[in-house]
Design a protein around this motif. Structure first.
Motif, PDB file in Angstrom:
ATOM      1  N   GLU A 184       0.808  -1.218   0.000  1.00 24.22           N
ATOM      2  CA  GLU A 184       0.000   0.000   0.000  1.00 24.22           C
ATOM      3  C   GLU A 184       0.842   1.269   0.000  1.00 24.22           C
ATOM      4  O   GLU A 184       0.356   2.340  -0.377  1.00 24.22           O
ATOM      5  N   THR A 185       2.090   1.167   0.429  1.00 23.57           N
ATOM      6  CA  THR A 185       2.979   2.328   0.466  1.00 23.57           C
ATOM      7  C   THR A 185       4.340   1.962  -0.107  1.00 23.57           C
ATOM      8  O   THR A 185       4.761   0.798  -0.055  1.00 23.57           O
ATOM      9  N   ALA A 186       5.021   2.961  -0.639  1.00 23.19           N
ATOM     10  CA  ALA A 186       6.349   2.731  -1.209  1.00 23.19           C
ATOM     11  C   ALA A 186       7.358   2.437  -0.100  1.00 23.19           C
ATOM     12  O   ALA A 186       7.208   2.910   1.032  1.00 23.19           O
ATOM     13  N   PRO A 187       8.399   1.667  -0.401  1.00 19.21           N
ATOM     14  CA  PRO A 187       9.415   1.389   0.615  1.00 19.21           C
ATOM     15  C   PRO A 187      10.087   2.673   1.102  1.00 19.21           C
ATOM     16  O   PRO A 187      10.334   3.596   0.306  1.00 19.21           O
ATOM     17  N   PRO A 188      10.387   2.753   2.382  1.00 16.63           N
ATOM     18  CA  PRO A 188      11.126   3.929   2.880  1.00 16.63           C
ATOM     19  C   PRO A 188      12.552   3.918   2.344  1.00 16.63           C
ATOM     20  O   PRO A 188      13.130   2.850   2.134  1.00 16.63           O
ATOM     21  N   THR A 189      13.104   5.087   2.097  1.00 18.07           N
ATOM     22  CA  THR A 189      14.462   5.173   1.561  1.00 18.07           C
ATOM     23  C   THR A 189      15.299   6.109   2.417  1.00 18.07           C
ATOM     24  O   THR A 189      14.784   6.870   3.227  1.00 18.07           O
ATOM     25  N   ARG A 190      16.608   6.050   2.215  1.00 15.17           N
ATOM     26  CA  ARG A 190      17.522   6.964   2.908  1.00 15.17           C
ATOM     27  C   ARG A 190      18.556   7.491   1.926  1.00 15.17           C
ATOM     28  O   ARG A 190      18.735   6.930   0.845  1.00 15.17           O
ATOM     29  N   PRO A 191      19.278   8.565   2.268  1.00  4.01           N
ATOM     30  CA  PRO A 191      20.207   9.183   1.322  1.00  4.01           C
ATOM     31  C   PRO A 191      21.286   8.218   0.849  1.00  4.01           C
ATOM     32  O   PRO A 191      21.778   7.370   1.597  1.00  4.01           O
ATOM     33  N   GLY A 192      21.651   8.378  -0.438  1.00  2.00           N
ATOM     34  CA  GLY A 192      22.596   7.447  -1.045  1.00  2.00           C
ATOM     35  C   GLY A 192      24.050   7.695  -0.695  1.00  2.00           C
ATOM     36  O   GLY A 192      24.790   6.772  -0.413  1.00  2.00           O
ATOM     37  N   GLY A 193      24.506   8.917  -0.757  1.00  2.00           N
ATOM     38  CA  GLY A 193      25.900   9.204  -0.399  1.00  2.00           C
ATOM     39  C   GLY A 193      26.899   9.048  -1.521  1.00  2.00           C
ATOM     40  O   GLY A 193      28.090   9.329  -1.339  1.00  2.00           O
ATOM     41  N   GLY A 194      26.473   8.595  -2.700  1.00  2.00           N
ATOM     42  CA  GLY A 194      27.384   8.518  -3.843  1.00  2.00           C
ATOM     43  C   GLY A 194      28.313   7.330  -3.805  1.00  2.00           C
ATOM     44  O   GLY A 194      28.267   6.494  -2.902  1.00  2.00           O
ATOM     45  N   TRP A 195      29.174   7.248  -4.826  1.00  2.00           N
ATOM     46  CA  TRP A 195      30.150   6.166  -4.933  1.00  2.00           C
ATOM     47  C   TRP A 195      31.462   6.574  -4.271  1.00  2.00           C
ATOM     48  O   TRP A 195      31.779   7.760  -4.155  1.00  2.00           O
ATOM     49  N   THR A 196      32.237   5.586  -3.854  1.00  2.00           N
ATOM     50  CA  THR A 196      33.583   5.811  -3.318  1.00  2.00           C
ATOM     51  C   THR A 196      34.583   5.145  -4.253  1.00  2.00           C
ATOM     52  O   THR A 196      34.447   3.952  -4.566  1.00  2.00           O
ATOM     53  N   TRP A 197      35.583   5.914  -4.689  1.00  2.00           N
ATOM     54  CA  TRP A 197      36.562   5.428  -5.676  1.00  2.00           C
ATOM     55  C   TRP A 197      37.915   5.164  -5.014  1.00  2.00           C
ATOM     56  O   TRP A 197      38.358   5.934  -4.156  1.00  2.00           O
ATOM     57  N   VAL A 198      38.562   4.108  -5.457  1.00  2.00           N
ATOM     58  CA  VAL A 198      39.919   3.758  -5.033  1.00  2.00           C
ATOM     59  C   VAL A 198      40.753   3.555  -6.300  1.00  2.00           C
ATOM     60  O   VAL A 198      40.302   2.902  -7.247  1.00  2.00           O
ATOM     61  N   ASN A 199      41.941   4.111  -6.333  1.00  2.00           N
ATOM     62  CA  ASN A 199      42.809   4.051  -7.526  1.00  2.00           C
ATOM     63  C   ASN A 199      42.096   4.582  -8.775  1.00  2.00           C
ATOM     64  O   ASN A 199      42.100   3.936  -9.831  1.00  2.00           O
ATOM     65  N   PRO A 200      41.532   5.781  -8.699  1.00  2.00           N
ATOM     66  CA  PRO A 200      40.760   6.313  -9.835  1.00  2.00           C
ATOM     67  C   PRO A 200      41.622   7.072 -10.840  1.00  2.00           C
ATOM     68  O   PRO A 200      41.227   8.137 -11.326  1.00  2.00           O
ATOM     69  N   ASP A 201      42.791   6.530 -11.164  1.00  2.00           N
ATOM     70  CA  ASP A 201      43.744   7.264 -11.985  1.00  2.00           C
ATOM     71  C   ASP A 201      43.778   6.785 -13.421  1.00  2.00           C
ATOM     72  O   ASP A 201      44.682   7.132 -14.178  1.00  2.00           O
ATOM     73  N   ARG A 202      42.803   5.971 -13.824  1.00  2.00           N
ATOM     74  CA  ARG A 202      42.848   5.405 -15.172  1.00  2.00           C
ATOM     75  C   ARG A 202      41.431   5.189 -15.695  1.00  2.00           C
ATOM     76  O   ARG A 202      40.457   5.275 -14.950  1.00  2.00           O
ATOM     77  N   VAL A 203      41.385   4.862 -16.977  1.00  2.00           N
ATOM     78  CA  VAL A 203      40.128   4.464 -17.613  1.00  2.00           C
ATOM     79  C   VAL A 203      40.238   2.985 -17.954  1.00  2.00           C
ATOM     80  O   VAL A 203      41.200   2.564 -18.602  1.00  2.00           O
ATOM     81  N   VAL A 204      39.281   2.208 -17.492  1.00  2.00           N
ATOM     82  CA  VAL A 204      39.248   0.774 -17.761  1.00  2.00           C
ATOM     83  C   VAL A 204      38.017   0.471 -18.596  1.00  2.00           C
ATOM     84  O   VAL A 204      36.914   0.934 -18.288  1.00  2.00           O
ATOM     85  N   GLU A 205      38.189  -0.280 -19.648  1.00  2.00           N
ATOM     86  CA  GLU A 205      37.046  -0.771 -20.427  1.00  2.00           C
ATOM     87  C   GLU A 205      37.259  -2.250 -20.704  1.00  2.00           C
ATOM     88  O   GLU A 205      38.261  -2.636 -21.315  1.00  2.00           O
ATOM     89  N   GLY A 206      36.352  -3.068 -20.237  1.00  2.00           N
ATOM     90  CA  GLY A 206      36.498  -4.500 -20.429  1.00  2.00           C
ATOM     91  C   GLY A 206      35.179  -5.207 -20.212  1.00  2.00           C
ATOM     92  O   GLY A 206      34.174  -4.599 -19.827  1.00  2.00           O
ATOM     93  N   ARG A 207      35.190  -6.495 -20.436  1.00  2.00           N
ATOM     94  CA  ARG A 207      33.985  -7.303 -20.252  1.00  2.00           C
ATOM     95  C   ARG A 207      33.812  -7.661 -18.783  1.00  2.00           C
ATOM     96  O   ARG A 207      34.786  -7.904 -18.069  1.00  2.00           O
ATOM     97  N   SER A 208      32.569  -7.686 -18.359  1.00  2.00           N
ATOM     98  CA  SER A 208      32.273  -7.914 -16.944  1.00  2.00           C
ATOM     99  C   SER A 208      32.098  -9.395 -16.644  1.00  2.00           C
ATOM    100  O   SER A 208      31.753 -10.207 -17.517  1.00  2.00           O
ATOM    101  N   TRP A 209      32.312  -9.732 -15.377  1.00  2.00           N
ATOM    102  CA  TRP A 209      32.119 -11.094 -14.868  1.00  2.00           C
ATOM    103  C   TRP A 209      32.017 -10.989 -13.354  1.00  2.00           C
ATOM    104  O   TRP A 209      32.550 -10.067 -12.748  1.00  2.00           O
ATOM    105  N   GLY A 210      31.325 -11.933 -12.736  1.00  2.00           N
ATOM    106  CA  GLY A 210      31.244 -11.938 -11.278  1.00  2.00           C
ATOM    107  C   GLY A 210      29.863 -12.281 -10.807  1.00  2.00           C
ATOM    108  O   GLY A 210      29.309 -13.323 -11.154  1.00  2.00           O
ATOM    109  N   GLY A 211      29.262 -11.382  -9.992  1.00  2.00           N
ATOM    110  CA  GLY A 211      27.923 -11.598  -9.472  1.00  2.00           C
ATOM    111  C   GLY A 211      27.897 -11.656  -7.961  1.00  2.00           C
ATOM    112  O   GLY A 211      28.720 -11.028  -7.283  1.00  2.00           O
ATOM    113  N   CYS A 212      26.959 -12.426  -7.430  1.00  2.00           N
ATOM    114  CA  CYS A 212      26.816 -12.556  -5.986  1.00  2.00           C
ATOM    115  C   CYS A 212      28.021 -13.301  -5.419  1.00  2.00           C
ATOM    116  O   CYS A 212      28.319 -14.422  -5.845  1.00  2.00           O
ATOM    117  N   LEU A 213      28.702 -12.690  -4.459  1.00  2.00           N
ATOM    118  CA  LEU A 213      29.955 -13.244  -3.960  1.00  2.00           C
ATOM    119  C   LEU A 213      29.775 -14.634  -3.363  1.00  2.00           C
ATOM    120  O   LEU A 213      30.617 -15.522  -3.573  1.00  2.00           O
TER     121      LEU A 213
END
Length: 348
Positions: A184-213
Motif C-alpha cells: 500500500e505504500t512505497a518502501p522507505p528510503t535513505r540518502p545514497g551518499g554517492g560512490w567511493t573510488w579507489v585508484n581512480p587514476d585510469r580508464v578501464v574498459e572490459g567485459r564484466s564477470w562476477g555476481g553474488c559473492l
C-alpha cells in the motif's frame, strides 16, 4: 576461447519467459510476482509466459532445467527473466543443454542465485544481464524505482552505451510479502551518499564477470563454470555484491582471498562493488549497526585487494544487487570505468 556476444533484443509485444531456476517462490508469495507480471505487460509491453516450475516450490533440478532449456528453444520467446533467486541453482547446471542454448541465444535477466546461470551463459558465449528479477525489482510496492526501470528498459530494448548514476536514495529494509499492507505504500528510503573510488587514476574498459559473492564462492568450491584459462578475464571488470545472508567481513575477506590465491583477482582491471545489503529479517540491524556492517565489508574488500590486486580501480556502493534501486549490468558485456571523470558506462 569462447567468443561472447550480445543476443538479439526483444521488441514491445514480444513474449518473455518467466522462469524460476532457483526457487518457486511465486507460489508462496503471489502478490509481488503478479505485480511484476503486470508491469512487464503494461509498462514494458511484453507478454509474460510462465513455465511449469515457475510457481512450484520443490521442483527438481531436472524439472527446472527443462524449463530453462524449453525457454531458450522456443522461437516465440525473445527474452527470459527469473522470478527470483534461491540457493541451489548450481544443481540445475548439469541438466542444461549448452549446445541448444548456444544455438538459440536470448537475453537472460537475473541476479543472486542466478549468478549460476549468468556464469553458465558467459561460458556459452552469451551476454546476460545481472539484475531485475520479477518479484524484487518489478514487484516493488507502489512503483518501480526510476533508476531500476530506466536501466531495465534500456537493457531490454536498446543497444549501445548507458551511463549509470548513483542513487540519490536507496533502501534495503524489506517488508513482509505475505502482508497486504506491504503493497500500500512505497518502501522507505535513505540518502545514497554517492560512490567511493579507489585508484581512480585510469580508464578501464572490459567485459564484466562476477555476481553474488556467495554464489561465486560455491562455484569455485564445485569447480564449475570458472574458466580454465583465466586469461579470458584479463583486463575485465569484476562485479561483486553480497546477499541478504549478510556474510561477515571475515567471510568476505576469505572468499576474496581464495579468489586471489586462484589467480582471479589480479586478472581484472576494475572492481565494481555493489552497495551491501545491511538488513535482513534474521538480522534487523539498527541504522548504526548497518553502517558498521558496511564499513566492515569495505575494509575486508580493501584488505584482500591490497594483497592480491593493489592497483585495481575499485568503485564502492554501486547500486546493483540486493539493494533497491537495482541497476541492470550486462554480464559479459562491455563496462567502461572512467576514474578521472568518476563515470561508469555500460554497453547494452
Amino acid at each position: 576461447m569462447t567468443t561472447i556476444s550480445y543476443p538479439p533484443k526483444p521488441s514491445p509485444g514480444d513474449r518473455i519467459a518467466v522462469i524460476s531456476p532457483g526457487a518457486g517462490l511465486p507460489g508462496l508469495f503471489p502478490r509481488p510476482h503478479e505485480l511484476g507480471l503486470e508491469r512487464l505487460r503494461e509498462e514494458f509491453g511484453l507478454v509474460p509466459v510462465e513455465y511449469p516450475t515457475t510457481r512450484r516450490m520443490g521442483a527438481t533440478p531436472q524439472e527446472r532445467a527443462d524449463d530453462v532449456n524449453a525457454a531458450f528453444a522456443d522461437p516465440d520467446i525473445k527474452v527470459i527473466m527469473a522470478s527470483i533467486g534461491g540457493d541451489d541453482q548450481i544443481t540445475v547446471l548439469p541438466f542444461l543443454d549448452r549446445e541448444l542454448i548456444r544455438a538459440n541465444p536470448k537475453p537472460f535477466f537475473g541476479m543472486s542465485d542466478n549468478t549460476n546461470l549468468l556464469a553458465y551463459l558467459h561460458n556459452t558465449g552469451i551476454v546476460g544481464y545481472h539484475g531485475a528479477t520479477v518479484m524484487t525489482a518489478l514487484g516493488r510496492p507502489v512503483a518501480m524505482d526510476t533508476l531500476t526501470a530506466d536501466s531495465l528498459r534500456a537493457a531490454l530494448f536498446t543497444s549501445g552505451g548507458y551511463e549509470l548514476t548513483p542513487a540519490e536514495r536507496w533502501n534495503d529494509v524489506n517488508r513482509d510479502w505475505a502482508d497486504p499492507a506491504t503493497f500500500e505504500t512505497a518502501p522507505p528510503t535513505r540518502p545514497g551518499g554517492g560512490w567511493t573510488w579507489v585508484n581512480p587514476d585510469r580508464v578501464v574498459e572490459g567485459r564484466s564477470w562476477g555476481g553474488c559473492l556467495e554464489i561465486l564462492g560455491w562455484l569455485l568450491m564445485a569447480d564449475r563454470e570458472i574458466a580454465r584459462d583465466l586469461s579470458v578475464y584479463d583486463g575485465g571488470v569484476l562485479l561483486l555484491e553480497t546477499s541478504e545472508e549478510l556474510p561477515s567481513g571475515e567471510e568476505v575477506f576469505r572468499t576474496l582471498r581464495n579468489m586471489g590465491e586462484r589467480g582471479l583477482l589480479r586478472r581484472f582491471s576494475a572492481l565494481l562493488m555493489g552497495r551491501p545489503k545491511t538488513w535482513s529479517f534474521e538480522r534487523p540491524n539498527s541504522p548504526e549497526e548497518a553502517d558498521r556492517y558496511a564499513v566492515e565489508q569495505r575494509e575486508a574488500v580493501l584488505r584482500a585487494m591490497r594483497v592480491y590486486a593493489p592497483d585495481t580501480t575499485i568503485v564502492f556502493d554501486v547500486d546493483f544487487g540486493h539493494t533497491d534501486p537495482q541497476l541492470v549490468i550486462p554480464y559479459g558485456g562491455l563496462v567502461r570505468v572512467d576514474g578521472p571523470a568518476r563515470r561508469i558506462t555500460v554497453t547494452y
